[in-house]
Scaffold this motif. Structure first.
Motif, PDB file in Angstrom:
ATOM      1  N   ALA A  38      19.141  -1.921 -13.144  1.00  0.00           N
ATOM      2  CA  ALA A  38      19.832  -2.802 -14.080  1.00  0.00           C
ATOM      3  C   ALA A  38      20.797  -3.670 -13.293  1.00  0.00           C
ATOM      4  O   ALA A  38      21.574  -3.170 -12.485  1.00  0.00           O
ATOM      5  CB  ALA A  38      20.597  -1.992 -15.123  1.00  0.00           C
ATOM      6  N   TRP A  39      20.720  -4.976 -13.522  1.00  0.00           N
ATOM      7  CA  TRP A  39      21.586  -5.928 -12.826  1.00  0.00           C
ATOM      8  C   TRP A  39      22.341  -6.758 -13.844  1.00  0.00           C
ATOM      9  O   TRP A  39      21.774  -7.186 -14.851  1.00  0.00           O
ATOM     10  CB  TRP A  39      20.767  -6.842 -11.919  1.00  0.00           C
ATOM     11  N   ARG A  40      23.588  -7.011 -13.582  1.00  0.00           N
ATOM     12  CA  ARG A  40      24.400  -7.865 -14.450  1.00  0.00           C
ATOM     13  C   ARG A  40      23.782  -9.259 -14.460  1.00  0.00           C
ATOM     14  O   ARG A  40      23.375  -9.778 -13.422  1.00  0.00           O
ATOM     15  CB  ARG A  40      25.838  -7.901 -13.914  1.00  0.00           C
ATOM     16  N   ASN A  41      23.656  -9.860 -15.611  1.00  0.00           N
ATOM     17  CA  ASN A  41      22.986 -11.154 -15.759  1.00  0.00           C
ATOM     18  C   ASN A  41      23.918 -12.301 -15.381  1.00  0.00           C
ATOM     19  O   ASN A  41      24.213 -13.175 -16.195  1.00  0.00           O
ATOM     20  CB  ASN A  41      22.482 -11.313 -17.201  1.00  0.00           C
ATOM     21  N   ALA A  42      24.382 -12.296 -14.142  1.00  0.00           N
ATOM     22  CA  ALA A  42      25.261 -13.354 -13.636  1.00  0.00           C
ATOM     23  C   ALA A  42      25.032 -13.516 -12.140  1.00  0.00           C
ATOM     24  O   ALA A  42      25.294 -12.599 -11.364  1.00  0.00           O
ATOM     25  CB  ALA A  42      26.718 -13.015 -13.915  1.00  0.00           C
ATOM     26  N   CYS A  43      24.543 -14.667 -11.746  1.00  0.00           N
ATOM     27  CA  CYS A  43      24.323 -14.948 -10.326  1.00  0.00           C
ATOM     28  C   CYS A  43      25.677 -15.090  -9.637  1.00  0.00           C
ATOM     29  O   CYS A  43      26.577 -15.757 -10.153  1.00  0.00           O
ATOM     30  CB  CYS A  43      23.518 -16.237 -10.171  1.00  0.00           C
TER      31      CYS A  43
END
Length: 131
Positions: A38-43
């Protein structure tokens, strides 16, 4: 803490992403080589919704004019500026010091050394996030 159901395990197949909103944050949940991430949806570049980017592979080291492709479904490409990140480590392919905010899904384990780690748990009835 509260445990929130976010997805069924079979909803997330290799090469896809499910974006979930938990509290005020969005996360992309991926399945790579049978493991969930799971990755935070922010580049980290400009805050773009990186999890809406293309899931792809990349070029492997090869000779001049020879293009070897590999790592299928292991790379996400940011939709705004094309920055590419490893879905297993969260590292930028060119600058490993630049990383996505991480949270690897594990079976009832936590990793205290992870930065901004989402507390996630894999159970037989689905994937849960602790908030």
């Amino acid at each position: 803490m509260e445990k929130v159901w976010v997805a069924a395990q079979d909803e997330i197949v290799e090469g896809t992403c499910k974006i979930v909103k938990v509290k005020n944050a969005e996360y992309g949940i991926y399945r790579v080589k049978g493991n969930y991430y799971a990755w935070r949806n922010a580049c980290p570049h400009f805050g773009a919704p990186v999890c809406k980017g293309v899931i792809t592979g990349t070029r492997l080291p090869s000779l001049v004019y020879e293009y070897k492709l590999g790592r299928d479904n292991e790379i996400v490409r940011c939709p705004w500026h094309g920055w590419e990140f490893d879905l297993i480590t969260g590292e930028h392919l060119v600058d490993p010091q630049t990383k996505l905010r991480q949270g690897k899904l594990e079976i009832a384990k936590t990793d205290p050394d992870s930065l901004e780690r989402a507390e996630l748990e894999l159970q037989p009835d689905g994937i849960y996030m602790w908030v």
